[in-house]
Motif scaffolding. Structure first.
Motif, PDB file in Angstrom:
ATOM      1  N   SER A 364       0.845  -1.228   0.110  1.00  0.00           N
ATOM      2  CA  SER A 364       0.178   0.148  -0.013  1.00  0.00           C
ATOM      3  C   SER A 364       0.982   1.171   0.066  1.00  0.00           C
ATOM      4  N   ALA A 368       1.135   3.840  -3.170  1.00  0.00           N
ATOM      5  CA  ALA A 368       0.407   5.368  -2.992  1.00  0.00           C
ATOM      6  C   ALA A 368       1.531   6.154  -3.201  1.00  0.00           C
ATOM      7  N   SER A 414      -4.352   6.313  -9.116  1.00  0.00           N
ATOM      8  CA  SER A 414      -4.594   6.427  -7.742  1.00  0.00           C
ATOM      9  C   SER A 414      -5.624   4.807  -7.750  1.00  0.00           C
ATOM     10  N   ASP A 418      -4.855   1.678  -5.346  1.00  0.00           N
ATOM     11  CA  ASP A 418      -5.765   1.284  -4.052  1.00  0.00           C
ATOM     12  C   ASP A 418      -6.059  -0.326  -4.292  1.00  0.00           C
ATOM     13  N   GLY A 421      -3.416  -2.210  -2.773  1.00  0.00           N
ATOM     14  CA  GLY A 421      -3.258  -2.229  -1.467  1.00  0.00           C
ATOM     15  C   GLY A 421      -4.442  -3.359  -0.827  1.00  0.00           C
ATOM     16  N   ASP A 435      -3.605  -1.722   5.473  1.00  0.00           N
ATOM     17  CA  ASP A 435      -3.630  -0.943   4.119  1.00  0.00           C
ATOM     18  C   ASP A 435      -3.787   0.256   4.036  1.00  0.00           C
ATOM     19  N   ARG A 439      -1.545   3.306   2.553  1.00  0.00           N
ATOM     20  CA  ARG A 439      -2.028   4.254   1.669  1.00  0.00           C
ATOM     21  C   ARG A 439      -1.728   5.799   1.942  1.00  0.00           C
ATOM     22  N   ARG A 443       0.757   8.283   0.329  1.00  0.00           N
ATOM     23  CA  ARG A 443       0.702   9.528  -0.459  1.00  0.00           C
ATOM     24  C   ARG A 443       1.600  10.874   0.105  1.00  0.00           C
TER      25      ARG A 443
END
Length: 461
Positions: A364, A368, A414, A418, A421, A435, A439, A443
């Motif tokens: 994840s 991300a 994105s 996702d 993850g 998860d 994420r 980010r």
């Protein structure tokens, strides 16, 4: 299911001369990754070093950009800033870095140099000397970055698991600390009985590209504690979810697995970047910056996620579920019912769960962070990638799953991140919080790495 992640993007006119040298070196490094033994955070660092060396060599031939180690001191006169000189400097730098990181794969790197018309044993040109000087400064810096590369990446913190190894083929009996990580004993793809130790427990101490990875990681909230309602609920969700897996969910779990003999999660996103380069018809200047930012974002993602993993040393689903469901019969994937103390995730038996703590998910975090860089570089969160997984190609249920071809599609970067993850929850590798918090962490780390990379190539660093 194929180990290499293939993705198809909307058709674009072919690049006349094929991929530029930045992409060629990325491809060569991923080949070494697939045949090597380094785990995901170590692979991410290797990618970052090679592409930082390539960037620093290129920066010497740009009017504004500065190198990460030597600033603008290597800058060459305007008359020398040709595509040929940039390419040569990049190749000598990338060859030196790749050979340092994967010395047993040097034959392949030498072959690429020969194909490109260069002799690594005779760096006589100014471009070659510039590339080597830029790269050596990066390598010297990374010698003392906390990774312990010169010591074979061995742990420098004295970590020891609090739990004894759990034999995957047998029932769980006892755990000293059910909420903490436990090693697993199983038969690997070579047919050997192995008990892998915690992979690189010191990795949170590695110097990050942005300088902020550890502080960002330290702000991540703690996972559910053993004995809490949340701990029991997250385990129950994995049990019920893996028991009800659809073919599509199984395909997602396997497609994103990126285990041994693959390019690993950081390399998976390099494959996507290669496709974006072809889709958008990038030139060398664009790709040297794209892969520089991308590779350093996934390196920082590895540092940050491993910092959190060590902070909490949390149990994987395979041990938590076996402990919580001892003495019970529970439904599981494949339409079966098993003893709770023998539950296994939806993974190949030769790699039932990666050897490090659950919280947070590395998949994840890596994904991300990479998606953040790709959408910022391209100026839009628009991907348009897809892959087709053939029926019966599963390595977990060969010949059975999926029952028919399955197409995975990602409209945005994105969405792909996702799904990467989520795949770990489908596979029974991570809990929901691991998860989702991964994420969020990715980010933030990706944004910090992107900002730092941009400062270098705009001369503000």
């Amino acid at each position: 299911m194929a180990a290499v992640a293939l993705v198809v993007l909307p058709a674009a006119p072919a690049q006349a001369d094929g991929p530029n040298v930045v992409v060629r070196w990325n491809q060569a490094l991923l080949t070494a990754v697939r045949t090597g033994t380094l785990g995901p955070p170590l692979v991410a660092r290797a990618l970052a070093i090679v592409h930082t060396c390539a960037y620093d060599a290129w920066a010497a031939y740009d009017a504004v950009a500065v190198g990460t180690r030597l600033g603008g001191t290597l800058r060459r006169p305007a008359a020398e800033r040709t595509e040929a000189n940039k390419s040569e400097a990049i190749s000598y730098a990338a060859h030196l870095a790749a050979s340092d990181l994967y010395p047993t794969q040097r034959t392949g790197f030498d072959a690429l140099m020969a194909e490109l018309g260069h002799d690594p044993a005779a760096p006589s040109s100014q471009a070659a000397r510039t590339g080597l000087a830029a790269c050596q400064a990066v390598l010297d810096h990374r010698r003392t970055d906390g990774s312990n590369q010169l010591g074979g990446y061995a742990d420098t913190t004295g970590y020891a698991p609090v739990n004894a190894p759990v034999v995957v083929a047998g029932p769980l009996t006892t755990l000293n600390a059910p909420g903490r990580w436990a090693p697993l004993t199983y038969v690997n793809q070579a047919g050997a009985v192995v008990t892998p130790p915690f992979l690189a427990p010191h990795w949170g101490r590695v110097a990050s590209f942005s300088g902020a990875a550890r502080s960002i990681a330290d702000a991540v909230p703690a996972p559910y504690a053993y004995g809490s309602a949340g701990f029991r609920t997250q385990a129950a969700e994995i049990v019920s979810g893996t028991a009800a897996l659809t073919d599509r969910q199984k395909v997602i779990a396997e497609y994103w697995a990126d285990g041994p003999s693959s390019e690993t999660p950081p390399g998976h996103w390099c494959l996507f970047a290669q496709q974006v380069s072809a889709r958008d018809r990038h030139g060398l200047d664009q790709d040297v910056k794209l892969f520089f930012a991308l590779a350093n974002s996934v390196m920082d993602a590895g540092i940050a996620s491993w910092e959190v993993k060590r902070d909490h040393d949390s149990a994987r689903p395979i041990t938590a579920i076996r402990h919580l469901y001892q003495g019970q019969r529970i439904a599981t994937w494949g339409g079966r019912t098993v003893d709770g103390e023998r539950w296994v995730p939806y993974q190949v038996p030769t790699f039932p769960t990666p050897p490090f703590a659950e919280y947070v998910s590395g998949h994840s975090t890596f994904s991300a962070a990479a998606a953040e860089v790709l959408k910022r570089f391209t100026g839009a969160d628009s991907f348009g990638g897809q892959t087709v997984v053939a029926r019966g190609s599963s390595l977990v249920e060969p010949g059975v799953t999926p029952a028919s071809d399955v197409t995975l599609q990602w409209a945005t970067f994105s969405a792909a991140a996702d799904e990467a993850g989520l795949s770990r929850r489908y596979g029974g590798i991570h809990f929901r919080a691991g998860d989702l918090e991964g994420r969020t962490l990715g980010r933030a780390v990706g944004t910090a790495a992107w900002n730092r990379a941009k400062d270098y190539w705009t001369g503000r660093a």
